[in-house]
Write a protein that holds these residues in place. Structure first.
Motif, PDB file in Angstrom:
ATOM      1  N   PHE A 505      -7.166 -47.942   0.209  1.00  0.00           N
ATOM      2  CA  PHE A 505      -5.884 -47.361   0.614  1.00  0.00           C
ATOM      3  C   PHE A 505      -6.118 -46.519   1.857  1.00  0.00           C
ATOM      4  CE2 PHE A 505      -5.244 -48.525  -3.760  1.00  0.00           C
ATOM      5  CZ  PHE A 505      -3.985 -49.111  -3.724  1.00  0.00           C
ATOM      6  N   VAL A 506      -5.608 -47.029   2.964  1.00  0.00           N
ATOM      7  CA  VAL A 506      -5.700 -46.339   4.245  1.00  0.00           C
ATOM      8  C   VAL A 506      -4.412 -45.558   4.433  1.00  0.00           C
ATOM      9  CG1 VAL A 506      -5.924 -46.613   6.739  1.00  0.00           C
ATOM     10  CG2 VAL A 506      -7.147 -48.161   5.192  1.00  0.00           C
ATOM     11  N   VAL A 507      -4.547 -44.263   4.651  1.00  0.00           N
ATOM     12  CA  VAL A 507      -3.385 -43.397   4.865  1.00  0.00           C
ATOM     13  C   VAL A 507      -3.451 -42.846   6.279  1.00  0.00           C
ATOM     14  CG1 VAL A 507      -2.178 -41.311   4.106  1.00  0.00           C
ATOM     15  CG2 VAL A 507      -3.262 -42.819   2.413  1.00  0.00           C
ATOM     16  N   LYS A 508      -2.332 -42.956   6.998  1.00  0.00           N
ATOM     17  CA  LYS A 508      -2.269 -42.487   8.381  1.00  0.00           C
ATOM     18  C   LYS A 508      -1.140 -41.467   8.525  1.00  0.00           C
ATOM     19  CE  LYS A 508      -1.880 -46.724  10.022  1.00  0.00           C
ATOM     20  NZ  LYS A 508      -1.825 -47.887  10.934  1.00  0.00           N
ATOM     21  N   LEU A 509      -1.483 -40.303   9.055  1.00  0.00           N
ATOM     22  CA  LEU A 509      -0.512 -39.251   9.357  1.00  0.00           C
ATOM     23  C   LEU A 509      -0.154 -39.372  10.835  1.00  0.00           C
ATOM     24  CD1 LEU A 509       0.991 -36.665   8.360  1.00  0.00           C
ATOM     25  CD2 LEU A 509      -1.015 -35.370   9.119  1.00  0.00           C
ATOM     26  N   ILE A 510       1.148 -39.472  11.131  1.00  0.00           N
ATOM     27  CA  ILE A 510       1.594 -39.881  12.459  1.00  0.00           C
ATOM     28  C   ILE A 510       2.689 -38.944  12.973  1.00  0.00           C
ATOM     29  CG2 ILE A 510       2.787 -41.757  13.688  1.00  0.00           C
ATOM     30  CD1 ILE A 510       1.417 -43.649  11.568  1.00  0.00           C
ATOM     31  N   ASP A 511       2.636 -38.651  14.271  1.00  0.00           N
ATOM     32  CA  ASP A 511       3.656 -37.865  14.961  1.00  0.00           C
ATOM     33  C   ASP A 511       4.549 -38.837  15.735  1.00  0.00           C
ATOM     34  OD1 ASP A 511       5.169 -36.226  16.638  1.00  0.00           O
ATOM     35  OD2 ASP A 511       3.511 -34.867  17.095  1.00  0.00           O
ATOM     36  N   VAL A 512       5.831 -38.924  15.337  1.00  0.00           N
ATOM     37  CA  VAL A 512       6.766 -39.838  15.985  1.00  0.00           C
ATOM     38  C   VAL A 512       7.570 -39.075  17.033  1.00  0.00           C
ATOM     39  CG1 VAL A 512       8.659 -41.476  15.656  1.00  0.00           C
ATOM     40  CG2 VAL A 512       6.915 -41.179  13.860  1.00  0.00           C
ATOM     41  N   TYR A 513       7.446 -39.493  18.282  1.00  0.00           N
ATOM     42  CA  TYR A 513       8.123 -38.814  19.380  1.00  0.00           C
ATOM     43  C   TYR A 513       9.624 -39.128  19.373  1.00  0.00           C
ATOM     44  CZ  TYR A 513       3.471 -38.119  21.551  1.00  0.00           C
ATOM     45  OH  TYR A 513       2.172 -37.762  21.816  1.00  0.00           O
ATOM     46  N   PRO A 514      10.452 -38.225  19.882  1.00  0.00           N
ATOM     47  CA  PRO A 514      11.891 -38.512  20.000  1.00  0.00           C
ATOM     48  C   PRO A 514      12.129 -39.719  20.908  1.00  0.00           C
ATOM     49  CG  PRO A 514      11.425 -36.183  20.422  1.00  0.00           C
ATOM     50  CD  PRO A 514      10.103 -36.881  20.384  1.00  0.00           C
ATOM     51  N   TYR A 515      13.263 -40.388  20.705  1.00  0.00           N
ATOM     52  CA  TYR A 515      13.561 -41.581  21.499  1.00  0.00           C
ATOM     53  C   TYR A 515      13.807 -41.264  22.965  1.00  0.00           C
ATOM     54  CZ  TYR A 515      13.962 -43.997  17.036  1.00  0.00           C
ATOM     55  OH  TYR A 515      13.691 -44.529  15.797  1.00  0.00           O
ATOM     56  N   ASP A 516      14.189 -40.010  23.249  1.00  0.00           N
ATOM     57  CA  ASP A 516      14.442 -39.648  24.652  1.00  0.00           C
ATOM     58  C   ASP A 516      13.226 -39.011  25.321  1.00  0.00           C
ATOM     59  OD1 ASP A 516      14.400 -37.243  23.309  1.00  0.00           O
ATOM     60  OD2 ASP A 516      16.299 -36.494  24.135  1.00  0.00           O
ATOM     61  N   ALA A 533       0.771 -54.229  34.693  1.00  0.00           N
ATOM     62  CA  ALA A 533       0.467 -53.852  33.315  1.00  0.00           C
ATOM     63  C   ALA A 533       1.747 -53.663  32.518  1.00  0.00           C
ATOM     64  CB  ALA A 533      -0.365 -52.571  33.300  1.00  0.00           C
ATOM     65  N   ALA A 534       1.657 -53.874  31.212  1.00  0.00           N
ATOM     66  CA  ALA A 534       2.817 -53.683  30.354  1.00  0.00           C
ATOM     67  C   ALA A 534       3.309 -52.246  30.468  1.00  0.00           C
ATOM     68  CB  ALA A 534       2.452 -53.995  28.911  1.00  0.00           C
ATOM     69  N   PRO A 535       4.621 -52.052  30.460  1.00  0.00           N
ATOM     70  CA  PRO A 535       5.142 -50.681  30.597  1.00  0.00           C
ATOM     71  C   PRO A 535       4.794 -49.824  29.390  1.00  0.00           C
ATOM     72  CG  PRO A 535       6.906 -52.198  30.035  1.00  0.00           C
ATOM     73  CD  PRO A 535       5.700 -53.040  30.319  1.00  0.00           C
ATOM     74  N   LEU A 536       4.629 -48.534  29.627  1.00  0.00           N
ATOM     75  CA  LEU A 536       4.365 -47.573  28.567  1.00  0.00           C
ATOM     76  C   LEU A 536       5.677 -46.899  28.190  1.00  0.00           C
ATOM     77  CD1 LEU A 536       2.496 -45.908  26.759  1.00  0.00           C
ATOM     78  CD2 LEU A 536       2.076 -44.389  28.707  1.00  0.00           C
ATOM     79  N   VAL A 537       6.131 -47.141  26.972  1.00  0.00           N
ATOM     80  CA  VAL A 537       7.388 -46.569  26.493  1.00  0.00           C
ATOM     81  C   VAL A 537       7.052 -45.452  25.512  1.00  0.00           C
ATOM     82  CG1 VAL A 537       9.554 -47.031  25.310  1.00  0.00           C
ATOM     83  CG2 VAL A 537       8.555 -48.782  26.803  1.00  0.00           C
ATOM     84  N   MET A 538       7.253 -44.210  25.924  1.00  0.00           N
ATOM     85  CA  MET A 538       6.885 -43.067  25.091  1.00  0.00           C
ATOM     86  C   MET A 538       7.976 -42.680  24.103  1.00  0.00           C
ATOM     87  SD  MET A 538       3.794 -42.467  25.880  1.00  0.00           S
ATOM     88  CE  MET A 538       3.551 -40.933  24.962  1.00  0.00           C
ATOM     89  N   GLY A 539       9.212 -43.076  24.346  1.00  0.00           N
ATOM     90  CA  GLY A 539      10.270 -42.801  23.380  1.00  0.00           C
ATOM     91  C   GLY A 539      10.002 -43.542  22.080  1.00  0.00           C
ATOM     92  N   GLY A 540       9.870 -42.812  20.973  1.00  0.00           N
ATOM     93  CA  GLY A 540       9.535 -43.411  19.689  1.00  0.00           C
ATOM     94  C   GLY A 540       8.052 -43.664  19.484  1.00  0.00           C
ATOM     95  N   TYR A 541       7.219 -43.191  20.399  1.00  0.00           N
ATOM     96  CA  TYR A 541       5.754 -43.353  20.289  1.00  0.00           C
ATOM     97  C   TYR A 541       5.283 -42.794  18.947  1.00  0.00           C
ATOM     98  CZ  TYR A 541       0.957 -43.528  22.220  1.00  0.00           C
ATOM     99  OH  TYR A 541      -0.360 -43.826  22.477  1.00  0.00           O
ATOM    100  N   GLN A 542       4.428 -43.550  18.267  1.00  0.00           N
ATOM    101  CA  GLN A 542       3.897 -43.122  16.972  1.00  0.00           C
ATOM    102  C   GLN A 542       2.430 -42.750  17.138  1.00  0.00           C
ATOM    103  OE1 GLN A 542       4.766 -46.229  14.103  1.00  0.00           O
ATOM    104  NE2 GLN A 542       6.955 -46.186  14.573  1.00  0.00           N
TER     105      GLN A 542
END
Length: 644
Positions: A505-516, A533-542
């Motif tokens: 059982f792998v458990v991951k604690l994650i910070d989800v950024y706001p969509y804006d 390169a593929a664009p970096l989309v930080m809105g919603g970044y996990q």
């Protein structure tokens, strides 16, 4: 070996082959013009001779005329270049220390490179030495210091020791029952207990990609030997897939990597020992250095990184052990937003896509490490260090505490709820369970892109790729209305059942950024004409904050694993390494649960068996159940700091 096929060959080693090559930016001939080089073969009490390269400040080269203290590193990775006329470009752990003037010493570890003796993985400490034949790292350092004090002129009688990773282990081991001349020591990313969240095992799972990558290049040696620029190792062929996920999956059970002719071919007993001891047996227990950290008389400063993919737990375990066995000793913990050894080089202002808005590496070298050694080895005015000097990610600020974890932090649990909800409120529903099918033939990858190594950035990487898989459970809070700061260990507490007789059982604690959340300047997000390169989309970044596996067969004992009873609800608790992170207002807290994390960790057949020798037919699908109701609640316990 072909470029790009190193498979984490930096395990223990990344950037730290010795302290001799760590300091940034100075003229290329600085060492040659400011230091004289000497080489010694130093006799130990059992007759073996250790090789040491010694760099002594030249007369008149520094404002400080001396006498000078020693600043030492011991390493299994070579003190090259060898020969008194051959100089490295850098000596010492930093430019500041190199330019201040020290007698820098690099010593080859016993049984490695130019040193005699027999090498052992994490040479076992002997508490009660009955004869000169009872030698360990403590006695070797004691004999080395005695020799240097008597044979290197213009020394001030004081010794400091430092080292990163394996040299960090040697630093810790060297200060047990320490020589009185050792006044300061800084074990940095030290290995402490390889079975518990350092290099070898995490939560009972084998760190597959990193260990295989390292031992492809770190072989037993016939000593003493002056190593060639490249010595041995497993050469990849043109038929070998550079994608470690595909290559290691095709290898089958991990024992094939040990004995297979196309892999290590049974020629590296160091890898075999790591792989074969799958439980916390005597092999591991006697190598738990934290049990022996007694009679430490030097001022100590343990250093680590929140994103150290190799030796994350060692600094904490060493710090607590020194406090436990040496009350009143000057002992400080320093942790920044760094990868393995990242504090010794570079700015430390980002990791992958995550920005820290500060040159944390520069700050550490100038304001923490340099004053520490200057005070204890050169009697410069003290720059008092707190008990814990830690960087807080999320807010990106340095914090100081008089204890670690902070005394004011209180335990709270993030509970799993229906519909993928996550909150500090316990569940009230009478029945509630989430299920997924785990298939060892199609394990969940640990990164969302092909890689031929263990990229250090995975420790803070975007986890959105994993949410698309049916074998990953996702629980997410509502957007936060106030900051939530967690400091200290993270403890998953799961109620599970499985159709198999073992499970991870792998458990991951994650910070989800706001969509804006703003994208970095210069990105092409939203522009359909993306040609680069593929664009970096930080809105919603996990952003991964902490993730760790737990092998269920060790739920009751690390020494004596027991099978799961198919269909029976049981408790699987674990403890992740510490964090110091603030989830900001508007962000969400997420937890992901899955049963594979490949090839970061080895695959669990989901059949109770000896995993390295498991048969292909023993790797079976299993349905994993995670309960989330009032009588069987699952969640993650964290230590939350009160609002300021």
């Amino acid at each position: 070996m072909k470029a790009g096929l190193c498979f984490a060959a930096g395990l223990f080693l990344t950037g730290i082959s010795s302290a001799i090559a760590q300091a940034p930016a100075a003229s290329d001939d600085f060492v040659r013009t400011h230091y004289a080089k000497y080489e010694y073969r130093i006799p130990m009490r059992d007759g073996a001779k250790m090789f040491a390269a010694v760099y002594v400040p030249k007369m008149g080269a520094f404002k400080d005329p001396g006498p000078y203290p020693f600043l030492m590193t011991k390493t299994p990775y070579s003190c090259g270049p060898y020969g008194v006329d051959n100089f490295p470009q850098r000596v010492g752990p930093s430019r500041e220390l190199m330019e201040s003037g020290y007698i820098f010493v690099c010593e080859d570890a016993r049984g490695r490179n130019a040193s005699e003796g027999v090498f052992q993985e994490m040479n076992v400490h002997i508490d009660d030495k009955k004869s000169p034949k009872d030698v360990d790292e403590s006695s070797d350092m004691y004999d080395t210091v005695e020799f240097l004090l008597k044979n290197v002129p213009n020394n001030n009688g004081k010794v400091g020791i430092t080292g990163i990773s394996y040299p960090g282990f040697y630093t810790s081991a060297s200060i047990i029952d320490s020589h009185p001349a050792i006044k300061a020591a800084s074990p940095q990313a030290p290995m402490s207990d390889l079975f518990f969240n350092d290099d070898a095992y995490h939560g009972g799972t084998f760190m597959l990609s990193a260990n295989y990558g390292f031992y492809r290049n770190f072989y037993p040696q016939k000593n003493p030997v002056i190593p060639a620029a490249r010595s041995g190792g497993h050469e990849a062929s043109s038929s070998e897939n550079p994608d470690s996920y595909a290559m290691l999956l095709a290898a089958g059970p991990t024992g094939n990597l040990d004995t297979g002719k196309e892999y290590l071919d049974g020629k590296n007993w160091l890898f075999h020992d790591q792989l074969a001891h799958t439980a916390y047996d005597d092999y591991w227990q006697k190598r738990d250095l934290s049990r022996h950290m007694k009679n430490v008389h030097a001022a100590t400063m343990e250093v680590g990184g929140w994103f150290d993919a190799e030796d994350l737990s060692g600094p904490f375990k060493t710090f607590h052990a020194i406090d436990q066995y040496n009350p009143g000793n000057q002992n400080t913990l320093v942790v920044g937003p760094w990868t393995h050894g990242g504090w010794s080089r570079g700015d430390g202002d980002h990791l992958g896509d995550v920005i820290f808005n500060a040159k944390t590496g520069v700050f550490y070298r100038e304001k923490i490490e340099f004053p520490f050694f200057e005070h204890y080895l050169k009697d410069k005015p003290e720059s008092a260090l707190p008990k814990a000097y830690v960087f807080e990610t999320g807010t990106n600020v340095w914090r100081t505490y008089d204890a670690w974890p902070p005394k004011q932090a209180t335990a709270k649990t993030l509970y799993f709820h229906a519909d993928g909800k996550l909150s500090f409120d316990p569940p009230t529903e009478k029945t509630g369970v989430d299920e997924y099918v785990s298939d060892p033939a199609h394990p969940v990858p640990f990164v969302g892109y092909p890689t031929d190594t263990v990229p250090q950035r995975y420790m803070a990487d975007d986890q959105r790729f994993a949410t698309t898989r049916s074998d990953v459970l996702v629980y997410e809070s509502e957007p936060l209305t106030e900051d939530v700061t967690i400091s200290g260990p993270v403890r998953p507490k799961l109620k599970i059942a499985s159709t198999g007789t073992d499970a991870d059982f792998v458990v991951k604690l994650i910070d989800v950024y706001p969509y804006d959340y703003s994208n970095p300047e210069g990105t092409e997000s939203g522009n359909k004409r993306v040609l680069g390169a593929a664009p970096l989309v930080m809105g919603g970044y996990q952003q991964l904050v902490r993730g760790e596996p737990m092998r269920a067969k060790f739920r009751d004992s690390w020494e004596k694993p027991t099978p799961l009873t198919p269909g029976k609800i049981t408790t699987v608790n674990s403890e992740m390494p510490d964090v110091n992170h603030t989830f900001r207002v508007g962000h969400r807290i997420m937890v992901q649960v899955q049963s594979s994390w490949f090839p970061l960790i080895d695959r669990n057949p989901q059949t109770f068996t000896d995993i390295p020798t498991a048969k292909p037919e023993q790797f079976v699908k299993a349905t994993e159940s995670v309960y989330r109701n009032s009588s069987a609640a699952s969640g993650v316990e964290v230590l939350v700091l009160p609002k300021p």
